[in-house]
Design an enzyme around this catalytic site. Structure first.
Site, PDB file in Angstrom:
ATOM      1  N   LYS A   1      -2.024  46.545  60.242  1.00  0.00           N
ATOM      2  CA  LYS A   1      -3.119  45.430  60.595  1.00  0.00           C
ATOM      3  C   LYS A   1      -4.793  45.531  59.988  1.00  0.00           C
ATOM      4  O   LYS A   1      -5.329  44.578  59.901  1.00  0.00           O
ATOM      5  CB  LYS A   1      -2.814  45.213  62.862  1.00  0.00           C
ATOM      6  CG  LYS A   1      -4.059  44.459  62.951  1.00  0.00           C
ATOM      7  CD  LYS A   1      -4.051  44.419  64.280  1.00  0.00           C
ATOM      8  CE  LYS A   1      -4.609  45.629  65.367  1.00  0.00           C
ATOM      9  NZ  LYS A   1      -6.023  44.860  65.087  1.00  0.00           N
ATOM     10  N   ASN A   2      -5.319  46.579  60.518  1.00  0.00           N
ATOM     11  CA  ASN A   2      -6.689  46.992  60.026  1.00  0.00           C
ATOM     12  C   ASN A   2      -7.495  46.915  59.267  1.00  0.00           C
ATOM     13  O   ASN A   2      -8.394  46.910  58.255  1.00  0.00           O
ATOM     14  CB  ASN A   2      -7.549  47.969  60.952  1.00  0.00           C
ATOM     15  CG  ASN A   2      -6.944  47.464  63.044  1.00  0.00           C
ATOM     16  OD1 ASN A   2      -6.714  46.578  62.924  1.00  0.00           O
ATOM     17  ND2 ASN A   2      -7.010  48.518  63.345  1.00  0.00           N
TER      18      ASN A   2
ATOM     19  N   CYS B   1      -9.905  42.393  71.273  1.00  0.00           N
ATOM     20  CA  CYS B   1      -9.498  43.257  72.782  1.00  0.00           C
ATOM     21  C   CYS B   1     -10.916  43.707  73.709  1.00  0.00           C
ATOM     22  O   CYS B   1     -12.104  44.817  73.219  1.00  0.00           O
ATOM     23  CB  CYS B   1      -9.115  44.194  72.295  1.00  0.00           C
ATOM     24  SG  CYS B   1      -7.494  44.594  71.675  1.00  0.00           S
TER      25      CYS B   1
ATOM     26  N   ARG C   1     -18.864  46.793  73.178  1.00  0.00           N
ATOM     27  CA  ARG C   1     -18.663  46.295  71.578  1.00  0.00           C
ATOM     28  C   ARG C   1     -19.966  46.070  70.590  1.00  0.00           C
ATOM     29  O   ARG C   1     -19.947  44.913  70.691  1.00  0.00           O
ATOM     30  CB  ARG C   1     -17.015  45.781  71.390  1.00  0.00           C
ATOM     31  CG  ARG C   1     -16.136  46.416  72.324  1.00  0.00           C
ATOM     32  CD  ARG C   1     -14.562  45.550  71.838  1.00  0.00           C
ATOM     33  NE  ARG C   1     -14.405  46.696  70.471  1.00  0.00           N
ATOM     34  CZ  ARG C   1     -12.620  46.042  69.557  1.00  0.00           C
ATOM     35  NH1 ARG C   1     -12.396  45.189  70.699  1.00  0.00           N
ATOM     36  NH2 ARG C   1     -12.575  46.678  69.119  1.00  0.00           N
TER      37      ARG C   1
ATOM     38  N   ASP D   1      -6.728  54.090  69.328  1.00  0.00           N
ATOM     39  CA  ASP D   1      -6.041  53.489  69.241  1.00  0.00           C
ATOM     40  C   ASP D   1      -4.289  54.220  69.372  1.00  0.00           C
ATOM     41  O   ASP D   1      -3.476  53.138  69.511  1.00  0.00           O
ATOM     42  CB  ASP D   1      -5.539  52.206  67.402  1.00  0.00           C
ATOM     43  CG  ASP D   1      -7.302  51.746  67.637  1.00  0.00           C
ATOM     44  OD1 ASP D   1      -6.715  51.394  66.289  1.00  0.00           O
ATOM     45  OD2 ASP D   1      -7.576  51.752  68.909  1.00  0.00           O
TER      46      ASP D   1
ATOM     47  N   ARG E   1      -0.711  39.941  68.691  1.00  0.00           N
ATOM     48  CA  ARG E   1      -1.335  40.272  67.590  1.00  0.00           C
ATOM     49  C   ARG E   1      -1.450  41.067  66.728  1.00  0.00           C
ATOM     50  O   ARG E   1      -2.711  40.906  65.495  1.00  0.00           O
ATOM     51  CB  ARG E   1      -3.005  40.413  68.466  1.00  0.00           C
ATOM     52  CG  ARG E   1      -3.629  38.894  69.232  1.00  0.00           C
ATOM     53  CD  ARG E   1      -5.037  39.790  70.282  1.00  0.00           C
ATOM     54  NE  ARG E   1      -6.347  39.969  68.796  1.00  0.00           N
ATOM     55  CZ  ARG E   1      -6.767  40.957  68.942  1.00  0.00           C
ATOM     56  NH1 ARG E   1      -7.099  41.567  70.380  1.00  0.00           N
ATOM     57  NH2 ARG E   1      -7.284  41.380  68.193  1.00  0.00           N
TER      58      ARG E   1
HETATM   59  C1  EPZ Z   1     -11.779  48.709  64.809  1.00  0.00           C
HETATM   60  O1  EPZ Z   1     -12.977  48.337  65.839  1.00  0.00           O
HETATM   61  C2  EPZ Z   1     -10.258  48.888  64.794  1.00  0.00           C
HETATM   62  N1  EPZ Z   1     -10.458  47.117  64.815  1.00  0.00           N
HETATM   63  C3  EPZ Z   1      -9.910  49.167  66.562  1.00  0.00           C
HETATM   64  O2  EPZ Z   1      -8.702  48.361  66.421  1.00  0.00           O
HETATM   65  C4  EPZ Z   1     -10.928  50.626  66.739  1.00  0.00           C
HETATM   66  O3  EPZ Z   1     -10.146  50.719  67.733  1.00  0.00           O
HETATM   67  C5  EPZ Z   1     -11.654  50.636  66.151  1.00  0.00           C
HETATM   68  O4  EPZ Z   1     -11.765  50.309  65.012  1.00  0.00           O
HETATM   69  C6  EPZ Z   1     -11.628  52.073  66.111  1.00  0.00           C
HETATM   70  O5  EPZ Z   1     -11.231  52.547  65.316  1.00  0.00           O
HETATM   71  C7  EPZ Z   1     -10.121  47.225  63.929  1.00  0.00           C
HETATM   72  O6  EPZ Z   1     -10.218  46.910  62.702  1.00  0.00           O
HETATM   73  C8  EPZ Z   1      -9.872  45.764  63.427  1.00  0.00           C
HETATM   74  P1  EPZ Z   1     -15.820  50.493  65.380  1.00  0.00           P
HETATM   75  P2  EPZ Z   1     -14.343  48.172  65.596  1.00  0.00           P
HETATM   76  O7  EPZ Z   1     -16.892  50.060  65.167  1.00  0.00           O
HETATM   77  O8  EPZ Z   1     -14.932  48.269  64.151  1.00  0.00           O
HETATM   78  C9  EPZ Z   1     -19.742  51.594  68.561  1.00  0.00           C
HETATM   79  C10 EPZ Z   1      -6.640  47.484  67.892  1.00  0.00           C
HETATM   80  O9  EPZ Z   1      -6.232  48.622  68.465  1.00  0.00           O
HETATM   81  N2  EPZ Z   1     -20.274  50.807  67.717  1.00  0.00           N
HETATM   82  O10 EPZ Z   1     -15.000  51.605  64.616  1.00  0.00           O
HETATM   83  O11 EPZ Z   1     -15.183  47.000  66.457  1.00  0.00           O
HETATM   84  C11 EPZ Z   1     -18.290  50.434  69.131  1.00  0.00           C
HETATM   85  O12 EPZ Z   1     -18.672  49.836  70.277  1.00  0.00           O
HETATM   86  C12 EPZ Z   1      -8.062  47.845  67.583  1.00  0.00           C
HETATM   87  O13 EPZ Z   1      -5.646  47.676  66.296  1.00  0.00           O
HETATM   88  C13 EPZ Z   1     -22.015  50.534  68.351  1.00  0.00           C
HETATM   89  O14 EPZ Z   1     -22.287  51.060  69.269  1.00  0.00           O
HETATM   90  O15 EPZ Z   1     -15.115  49.183  66.095  1.00  0.00           O
HETATM   91  C14 EPZ Z   1     -17.404  52.543  69.362  1.00  0.00           C
HETATM   92  O16 EPZ Z   1     -17.823  52.521  71.069  1.00  0.00           O
HETATM   93  C15 EPZ Z   1      -9.119  48.184  69.390  1.00  0.00           C
HETATM   94  N3  EPZ Z   1     -22.031  49.046  67.620  1.00  0.00           N
HETATM   95  C16 EPZ Z   1     -17.711  52.536  68.132  1.00  0.00           C
HETATM   96  O17 EPZ Z   1     -18.813  52.206  67.641  1.00  0.00           O
HETATM   97  C17 EPZ Z   1     -21.558  49.447  65.754  1.00  0.00           C
HETATM   98  O18 EPZ Z   1     -22.625  48.135  65.505  1.00  0.00           O
HETATM   99  C18 EPZ Z   1     -16.380  52.873  67.411  1.00  0.00           C
HETATM  100  O19 EPZ Z   1     -16.295  51.695  67.214  1.00  0.00           O
HETATM  101  C19 EPZ Z   1     -20.264  49.072  66.313  1.00  0.00           C
HETATM  102  C20 EPZ Z   1     -19.593  49.552  66.825  1.00  0.00           C
END
Ligand code: EPZ
Length: 426
Positions: free
Chosen positions: A22-23, A117, A122, A305, A397
């Site tokens: 998916k991702n 989610c 986020r 995840d 999803r």
């Molecule tokens: C991706 O989300 C995935 N989604 C998530 O999968 C996954 O849990 C996550 O990466 C971590 O591996 C998709 O790929 C569509 P991050 P993303 O940016 O990109 C903080 C699932 O179940 N952060 O790596 O949103 C954020 O708040 C979903 O498949 C900032 O602070 O995750 C978090 O604490 C759920 N500022 C951490 O970084 C930013 O600009 C990691 O978030 C961006 C993120």
């Protein structure tokens, strides 16, 4: 709306074919609009987030042809610089990848803030930091992110926090910028590498994906390509835990064992038998499991995840297990639902302490997000009773035909429509 009905107690056996990741898919599909000729994507998961991505592409003017259940042809030649529709964008997280791709293609983008989610805070600060560093201005008004750049110049970007989304958006925005972009403190997940491989197959010049330093030398054109998306390591891990929770014995096919290493090592530590082959793993459940302590981390750490699914298994382990959620600040919303099934879990901030119990009992529960829903399915399969899971749209999803795949492995699980009048009462 629909719900899953699970009559638990059956061992999962036989085999299951894992779908595309998916991702990876939700990053690669928007990237096709950067090409100046058609792309063909194979091993695309047939899930709701992908359907939304394809609808957005059509709204932007792309011609999308479904060749078969997992192969899609995308012709981006008529893509126009128009706004991404609000309701589509807010129904998933990955819609924000249209920011990086549209900025790259048109030096402009108008994309609503994403949804996805509810895992706590986020923000998008790291994404916006990248766009600005590359030369784009941005505004956020009426829920819409607007990017504008005269030119995009390669630059050096250090991520203040490891972010999958920001790393992907930076790659998408830099791939056609003037000169060299160096991303430091980048995310290293398999889907980051998959996107880089796809972009390079289109003629991009990206090195270092999968490490924390990614170098992107901008190119003037990208051509169409045929590309097969990697298998979904989170779907594979989910099925591995489902087999373990039902003391089953099954073959999980179409996987890349190396991508599963963070999951396999934890399951082996609990006592699950995992046998690795070239493109499959055999999982043999045991009568009892050991407690463990785990912290979710960016890849190659244990993936966030997989956190809810692991918790569901640990409710049945001997002793006290500890899960520290190291990525999101509110990823234990499923715990209340597991408690309805007899789980003994206490949560303090980002740490869950799980006291193993002899068994869980079936109960009516509700999925709060994609992986929470998967955890409740695993818990329901492990009981000897009946579990009803509402709000299964979360699960659909990100998991392709999950109930059908589980039924083929011996699970007694089926979907039931909730009549509209009852729905109003809910
Ligand atoms: C991706 O989300 C995935 N989604 C998530 O999968 C996954 O849990 C996550 O990466 C971590 O591996 C998709 O790929 C569509 P991050 P993303 O940016 O990109 C903080 C699932 O179940 N952060 O790596 O949103 C954020 O708040 C979903 O498949 C900032 O602070 O995750 C978090 O604490 C759920 N500022 C951490 O970084 C930013 O600009 C990691 O978030 C961006 C993120």
């Amino acid at each position: 709306m629909e719900k899953f009905i699970i009559n638990g107690g059956n061992r999962l056996t036989g085999e299951v074919e894992i779908s595309g990741a998916k991702n990876a898919a939700v990053a690669i599909i928007p990237a096709t609009l950067l090409a100046d000729s058609p792309c063909i994507l194979e091993n695309v998961p047939n899930i709701n987030d992908v359907s939304i991505d394809l609808r957005i592409l059509r709204e932007l003017g792309a011609e999308v042809t479904v060749i078969n259940n997992s192969t899609i042809r995308i012709d981006p030649r008529n893509i126009r610089d128009v706004a991404v529709p609000y309701e589509l964008a807010r129904s998933m997280r990955a819609s924000y990848y249209f920011l990086g791709t549209l900025l790259s293609k048109f030096r402009h983008a108008s994309v609503p803030m994403p949804g996805g989610c509810d895992l706590g805070d986020r923000p998008m600060d790291q994404h916006l930091k990248c766009f600005r560093a590359l030369g784009s201005n941005y505004t956020i008004e009426h829920g819409i992110v607007e990017l504008d750049a005269d030119f995009l110049f390669g630059t050096q970007i250090y991520f203040d926090k490891v972010s999958v989304g920001a790393t992907i958006n930076a790659m998408l925005a830099a791939v056609k910028a003037e000169g060299l972009t160096i991303l430091e403190n980048s995310a290293k997940e398999p889907h980051i590498v998959d996107l880089a491989n796809f972009l390079n197959s289109m003629g991009a010049d990206i090195m270092g994906a999968g490490t924390d330093v990614i170098k992107i030398r901008g190119v003037s054109e990208l051509h169409g390509a045929t590309y097969s998306i990697i298998p979904d390591q989170i779907e594979a891990g989910t099925f591995m835990i489902a087999v373990a929770a039902t003391k089953g014995d099954a073959l999980i096919k179409n996987v890349i064992p190396k991508h599963l290493e963070p999951i396999t090592s934890k399951l082996r530590k609990i006592g699950v038998v995992v046998m690795e082959y070239d493109d499959s793993v055999r999982v043999i459940g045991q009568d009892s499991y050991e407690r463990i302590t785990v912290k979710t981390m960016p890849h190659p750490g244990f993936p966030t995840d997989m956190q809810p699914q692991l918790a569901a298994l640990l409710t049945l382990a001997k002793g006290t297990s500890i899960i520290n959620e190291g990525i999101f600040d509110n990823r234990f919303r499923y715990v209340d639902e597991l408690r309805r099934m007899g789980a003994d879990i206490s949560v303090d901030g980002n740490v869950a302490m799980i006291e193993g119990v002899s068994h869980l009992t079936g109960a009516p529960v509700k999925a709060s997000d994609l992986r929470a829903g998967a955890a409740l399915i695993i818990a329901g399969l492990s009981t000897n009773g009946t579990t009803e899971i509402e709000d299964i749209y979360h699960v659909e999803r990100g998991y392709e035909n999950m109930d059908e795949k589980l039924r083929k492995m011996g699970a007694d699980i089926y979907k039931r429509e909730i009549p509209a009048n009852i729905r109003k009462a809910l």
